[in-house]
Design a protein around this motif. Sequence first.
Motif, PDB file in Angstrom:
ATOM      1  N   UNK A  15      16.603  86.727  73.816  1.00 19.27           N
ATOM      2  CA  UNK A  15      15.581  87.341  73.145  1.00 19.27           C
ATOM      3  C   UNK A  15      13.917  87.628  73.728  1.00 19.27           C
ATOM      4  N   UNK A  16      13.701  86.876  74.840  1.00 20.07           N
ATOM      5  CA  UNK A  16      13.247  86.224  76.575  1.00 20.07           C
ATOM      6  C   UNK A  16      13.312  87.987  77.144  1.00 20.07           C
ATOM      7  N   UNK A  17      14.063  88.835  77.312  1.00 22.44           N
ATOM      8  CA  UNK A  17      14.167  90.141  77.884  1.00 22.44           C
ATOM      9  C   UNK A  17      15.043  91.101  77.583  1.00 22.44           C
ATOM     10  N   UNK A  18      15.238  90.695  76.316  1.00 22.49           N
ATOM     11  CA  UNK A  18      16.059  92.153  75.428  1.00 22.49           C
ATOM     12  C   UNK A  18      14.781  92.922  75.199  1.00 22.49           C
ATOM     13  N   UNK A  19      13.926  92.611  74.992  1.00 20.35           N
ATOM     14  CA  UNK A  19      12.694  93.845  74.702  1.00 20.35           C
ATOM     15  C   UNK A  19      12.087  94.353  76.166  1.00 20.35           C
ATOM     16  N   UNK A  20      12.599  94.410  76.985  1.00 22.59           N
ATOM     17  CA  UNK A  20      11.610  94.643  78.186  1.00 22.59           C
ATOM     18  C   UNK A  20      11.469  96.240  78.211  1.00 22.59           C
ATOM     19  N   UNK A  21      13.264  97.188  78.189  1.00 17.16           N
ATOM     20  CA  UNK A  21      13.147  98.454  77.851  1.00 17.16           C
ATOM     21  C   UNK A  21      12.173  99.215  77.152  1.00 17.16           C
ATOM     22  N   UNK A  22      11.723  98.814  76.515  1.00 12.98           N
ATOM     23  CA  UNK A  22      10.494  98.918  75.168  1.00 12.98           C
ATOM     24  C   UNK A  22       9.043  98.536  76.002  1.00 12.98           C
ATOM     25  N   UNK A  23       9.095  97.427  76.661  1.00 12.21           N
ATOM     26  CA  UNK A  23       7.741  96.782  77.921  1.00 12.21           C
ATOM     27  C   UNK A  23       7.553  98.195  78.754  1.00 12.21           C
ATOM     28  N   UNK A  24       8.468  98.343  79.438  1.00 10.43           N
ATOM     29  CA  UNK A  24       9.377  99.263  80.381  1.00 10.43           C
ATOM     30  C   UNK A  24       8.181 100.795  79.887  1.00 10.43           C
ATOM     31  N   UNK A  25       9.129 101.606  78.994  1.00  6.61           N
ATOM     32  CA  UNK A  25       8.498 102.166  78.762  1.00  6.61           C
ATOM     33  C   UNK A  25       6.673 102.354  77.559  1.00  6.61           C
ATOM     34  N   UNK A  26       6.602 101.562  77.510  1.00 10.95           N
ATOM     35  CA  UNK A  26       5.009 101.154  76.620  1.00 10.95           C
ATOM     36  C   UNK A  26       4.057 101.312  78.286  1.00 10.95           C
TER      37      UNK A  26
END
Length: 399
Positions: A15-26
């Motif tokens: 849960x700590x890293x799974x949203x990284x692709x969305x942060x990278x796109x932001x």
Amino acid sequence: MPEISSKGRQMPASPIRKLTPFADKAKRDGKKVFHLNIGQPDIETPEGMLNAIKDIDFKVWAYTPSEGTLAYRTKLAEYYNKLEYDIDPSQILVTVGGSEAITIAMQACVNEGDEIIIPEPFYANYNGFACMSNVVVKPILSFIENGFALPAISEFEKLITPKTKAIIICNPNNPTGYLYSREELEALKVLCLKYNLFLFSDEAYREFCYDGREFISPMHLEGLEENVIVLDTVSKRYSACGARLGCLITKNKEVIAAGLKFAQARLSPGMVEQIAAAAAVDTPDSYFEKVNKEYTLRRDTLVKRLNSIDGVFCPNPGGAFYVVAKFPIDNADKFCQWMLEEFEYDNQTVMMAPATGFYSSAGTGSNEVRLAYVLNVEDLEKAMTCLEKALEAYPGRKS
């Protein structure tokens, strides 16, 4: 096409890293992302640790002993004995990060299909380590309303079966920041002795205790010597997450012998990391005093701002550098992803870790989020303003 293993399918995402692709796109879209999702401190690594790396002079970058170099284990024993652990180098197994210390402890002490009791919410990767080790996690709920205090011992006893082999605690706790009291640890001691259980003590955040509160380790409890396994890392203590160096400590000779066989199978921990970490043991107390003061300020800032937001509740943690807060939202996973995909305030947004991944019980933590106060106060203030605006705009807000 060949199929992946059932374990590969069952392995939970972080849960700590799974949203990284969305942060990278932001970020690609030009947004500033405040990272409150991960325990990566911005505190500088001690100068002595970095200088030790700069001063290295060897001709061959060689293997080290599987248990770690004697020089480093001797320095580690010096550090722990200042904390009154009363150990010697033979009772230390150096590992590749605290993560390996945990997996070795599970594999050396718990049979496939056996059970480990863990108060939840807990460090999300315990689920992953248990999956890797074919160990069954038996969660026991703690509650945000009382700051995530240790559940009653009677609740632990309800979960104990012939397959129960260990209890894991993280003290101070990740993700809640809760600091266990001596009374709570004494109660766990009685339970472990009564049922002949191991007590795994994850002490990654030992140095981060606030408001003059005392840190107590199970190593301080007389009569529990054969049951206690301490799991530790240099990552947080010295702000050296990338060093990937940890250790397993126990006075139980059979555990050390079994753990060493797993360590031999992966060959050895890194030489350079051990040289740096040995130097880090001599870090002056003034470094930790300054760091503690800074984290206290950040904690106070974050908790105050969170509790000032309509519908938000956040307990005041006694240690570590995390909080778990309850938000007026329908679903933490959806909200955290929405923050990165669809929301911005002054071209800024916030990345957080949905708390669902820190629970093992189905349906828990759905309106809770973990935030790490690893940014400076100015950035924390900006992140909280951004979060407040997001909660006002979120389509799934609940009254």
